[in-house]
Write a protein that holds these residues in place. Structure first.
Motif, PDB file in Angstrom:
ATOM      1  N   ASN A 163       0.837  -1.219   0.000  1.00  0.00           N
ATOM      2  CA  ASN A 163       0.000   0.000   0.000  1.00  0.00           C
ATOM      3  C   ASN A 163       0.862   1.255   0.000  1.00  0.00           C
ATOM      4  O   ASN A 163       0.597   2.206  -0.736  1.00  0.00           O
ATOM      5  CB  ASN A 163      -0.897   0.030   1.243  1.00  0.00           C
ATOM      6  N   ALA A 170       3.954   5.711  -5.320  1.00  0.00           N
ATOM      7  CA  ALA A 170       3.999   5.759  -6.792  1.00  0.00           C
ATOM      8  C   ALA A 170       3.068   6.847  -7.307  1.00  0.00           C
ATOM      9  O   ALA A 170       3.432   7.637  -8.190  1.00  0.00           O
ATOM     10  CB  ALA A 170       3.598   4.404  -7.371  1.00  0.00           C
ATOM     11  N   LEU A 214       3.957   1.568  -0.975  1.00  0.00           N
ATOM     12  CA  LEU A 214       4.704   1.718  -2.229  1.00  0.00           C
ATOM     13  C   LEU A 214       3.790   2.250  -3.337  1.00  0.00           C
ATOM     14  O   LEU A 214       4.185   3.118  -4.120  1.00  0.00           O
ATOM     15  CB  LEU A 214       5.322   0.380  -2.650  1.00  0.00           C
ATOM     16  N   LEU A 215       2.557   1.743  -3.383  1.00  0.00           N
ATOM     17  CA  LEU A 215       1.644   2.210  -4.437  1.00  0.00           C
ATOM     18  C   LEU A 215       1.219   3.665  -4.200  1.00  0.00           C
ATOM     19  O   LEU A 215       1.125   4.455  -5.144  1.00  0.00           O
ATOM     20  CB  LEU A 215       0.408   1.302  -4.519  1.00  0.00           C
ATOM     21  N   ALA A 216       0.980   4.000  -2.935  1.00  0.00           N
ATOM     22  CA  ALA A 216       0.622   5.397  -2.633  1.00  0.00           C
ATOM     23  C   ALA A 216       1.779   6.322  -2.998  1.00  0.00           C
ATOM     24  O   ALA A 216       1.586   7.423  -3.534  1.00  0.00           O
ATOM     25  CB  ALA A 216       0.273   5.535  -1.153  1.00  0.00           C
TER      26      ALA A 216
END
Lengths: 460, 170
Positions: free
Chosen positions: A284, A290, A286-288
């Motif tokens: 989560n 990104a 890492l995606l946020a």
């Protein structure tokens, strides 16, 4: 047609595109490229074909940049801190410390916002993370809705200024200032905001005690448990802030070490309890990261293209020549600039605003001050260009903060509203109004007492 | 597997690849910082411990790859900053028109970037462009940027028809 006129049309087109909800970065990129094409039609010295060749490497060069590597790392640090529960531990620990004071949990919210703002570096992220953590608790304790939401909206603004802040990094890069000096300069104005916000809460609660009910004391065991969890948070956040402030780290290593410490602590928590960092939470974060980091990188790339266009139009230079020739009161011009930033800050994303507006304002300020190489004694603002760069940066960011809570469109207020749909916008704006007023006092103080921003960079 | 599901998986995986590279930077930095700390202690005893050689070169290349690998995901989630103040008062058709126009423009930008970066990588190879300290050939890293821009173009193209993915979560 004059090149400057193309620049003015370009600026107008940029704002029209932005108002039409075209993403800010795309609007900047389009304005830069199409504007340069128009310039090539009116100016024989500007060739559009060779100009396009820069795009073979421009995007790569703007992302593969060591100085900017701090941006995704600070963002990752903020999201990891939220996913690992550091923001919650920070709030609970501070609440345990301040609970005995009437309005203490609201004060703890401000302090937690300051602490979390330091690692997240973003006002919107601070407001949304702390709303998730603090709003349910404030409601459970029957704090007044206006006070609770107002505290969160105002506390959220601390993220942009309390170092290390992504906005400070970007500003430093735009005006070629030292990032560390900008961080040092932001410490006193940031702490001043925290103190002022605490005073506002105390004042409001003493005038109307119903806003914050008296709370039953926590058991010693609960207080101890909350404080124990506060220690690692304090150590991690403290290590980064003190290390940066003392010049022990440069920004990129500081951010990377912050991420590393949070990963280790999150892993440790997971090993000894059901909390801490799981793979799903890491994913989560890492995606946020990104999402936020690429939004910023795209803006930075587009701002570079836009800056090139405006430089070719000669508009910033013409503005600064005009400022040098006109008999203008520097302080009045500065105040007008700050008002423009407040108005734009209401609805524009802070980084894009810094990147679009500051390149226009900065040369004008330098000319008003007396030129690049003016001594402090002969300067209109009583400081060298180096100090002006730092002082104006802090002022600009403080008013951008102010824009985030300015009625009727302060962005932070809408963030809080999304977490509290049952609370009317009017209630939130009413709750935040006294914080807005004290922020104006702070802006005035920094304008008339520049030492508030300049002392630490000179001393450290 | 439908194309959109496949694309979604590819975009998420590519963004996580970028995230893992960021974690790589974190580890390299921690080792570098430990090297500096050890050097400070070693110097007291007349010794020397070096940091990671070419640390800045490595971080620069890794962050370039990582940052661009995140672009398609940001597009997928409609993450690019936009000012919503006026358009939220506009009728639905006007909002849909702006969304479609934005997606079309993004496709154009992403495709142009992919093509330009490909040409740039070829020129960098011909010119033997290298990082200053480690001497790594820069062109080796640029194809990942081309992949990122291609994915970005696909995402924007899909959004011309279906709009960005919204909702909670990162």
């Amino acid at each position: 047609m004059d090149r400057e006129l193309v620049g003015i049309y370009g600026l107008a087109a940029l704002f029209i595109l932005i108002v039409l909800r075209i993403p800010v970065a795309l609007a900047m990129l389009l304005t830069g490229v199409v504007g340069t094409f128009v310039l090539s039609l009116v100016s024989p010295f500007i060739k559009f074909g060779p100009y396009l060749l820069q795009f073979k490497t421009a995007l790569w060069n703007s992302v593969a940049n060591y100085d900017l590597s701090v941006v995704p790392l600070f963002i990752l640090m903020g999201y990891l801190a939220a996913e690992t529960g550091l923001s919650r531990d920070l709030f609970r620990g501070l609440s345990a410390l301040t609970r005995k004071v009437r309005g203490g949990v609201a004060m703890a919210t401000i302090l937690a916002c300051a602490g979390f703002g330091a690692v997240s570096g973003s006002s919107i992220a601070t407001a949304s993370t702390m709303s998730r953590v603090a709003l349910p608790e404030l409601r459970k304790l029957h704090y007044n809705e206006g006070l609770s939401t107002g505290v969160l909206a105002a506390g959220g603004t601390l993220g942009i200024l309390i170092p290390p802040s992504v906005a400070l990094v970007i500003y430093a890069i735009v005006v070629e200032a030292s990032i560390i000096e900008m961080f040092q300069a932001a410490v006193i104005p940031g702490l001043l905001a925290v103190v002022f916000f605490l005073i506002v809460i105390r004042f409001k609660v003493s005038r109307n005690p119903e806003l914050a009910p008296a709370l039953a004391p926590m058991t010693d065991h609960d207080v101890r448990a909350a404080l124990v969890r506060l220690v690692p948070v304090g150590l991690i956040f403290g290590a980064i802030i003190v290390g940066l402030g003392m010049g022990l780290f440069t920004p990129t290593p500081a951010a990377a070490i912050g991420v590393f410490l949070i990963l280790v602590y999150g892993g440790f928590l997971r090993a000894v309890s059901a909390e801490g960092l799981t793979l799903a939470r890491l994913k989560n974060a890492l995606l946020a990261t990104a999402k936020t980091a690429s939004m910023i990188y795209f803006i930075l790339f587009a701002a570079d293209i836009l800056k090139g266009f405006f430089a070719r139009t000669n508009l910033p230079a013409a503005l600064s020549e005009w400022a040098a020739g006109a008999a203008l009161d520097p302080t009045m011009i500065l105040i007008v600039m700050l008002l423009i930033l407040i108005v734009l800050g209401c609805f524009m994303e802070s980084l894009s605003m810094i990147l679009v507006i500051v390149p226009f304002f900065w040369p004008v300020l330098v000319q008003l001050n007396g030129g690049d190489f003016v001594s402090a004694d002969n300067a209109a603002f009583g400081m060298t260009t180096h100090d002006l760069r730092i002082w104006f940066g802090i002022l600009a960011l403080v008013v951008v903060e102010l824009g985030l809570i300015t009625p009727p469109v302060g962005l932070n207020v809408f963030v809080i509203k999304s977490f509290s749909p049952s609370t009317s916008l009017g209630t939130i704006f009413k709750g935040v109004s006294s914080f807005f007023a004290i922020e104006l006092v702070r802006v005035g103080l920094i304008v008339f007492v520049p030492a508030l921003a300049l002392t630490l960079p000179r001393v450290l | 597997m439908p194309f959109i599901t496949l694309l979604r998986r590819a975009v998420h995986t590519w963004a996580l690849f970028g995230g893992v590279l960021l974690l790589g930077i974190v580890i390299v930095t921690a080792v570098n910082a430990a090297g500096f700390a050890a050097n400070m202690i070693a110097r007291a005893f007349g010794g020397h411990v070096s940091g990671v050689p070419g640390y800045e070169d490595a971080v620069t290349m890794l962050v370039g790859v990582a940052a661009l690998s995140m672009f398609p995901y940001c597009q997928w989630r409609g993450g690019h900053a936009a000012v919503d103040v006026v358009m939220q008062l506009a009728p639905g058709w006007a909002n849909r028109a702006v969304c479609t126009l934005t997606s079309i423009l993004m496709v154009v930008v992403a495709v142009v970037m992919a093509v330009m970066l490909t040409q740039g990588a070829i020129e960098m190879r011909q010119d033997s462009v290298e990082t200053p300290v480690l001497g790594w050939p820069v062109w080796v890293f640029v194809p990942t940027a081309v992949i990122s821009c291609t994915l970005w173009a696909f995402v924007a193209a899909v959004q011309v028809f279906v709009g960005p993915e919204t909702g909670d979560g990162p």
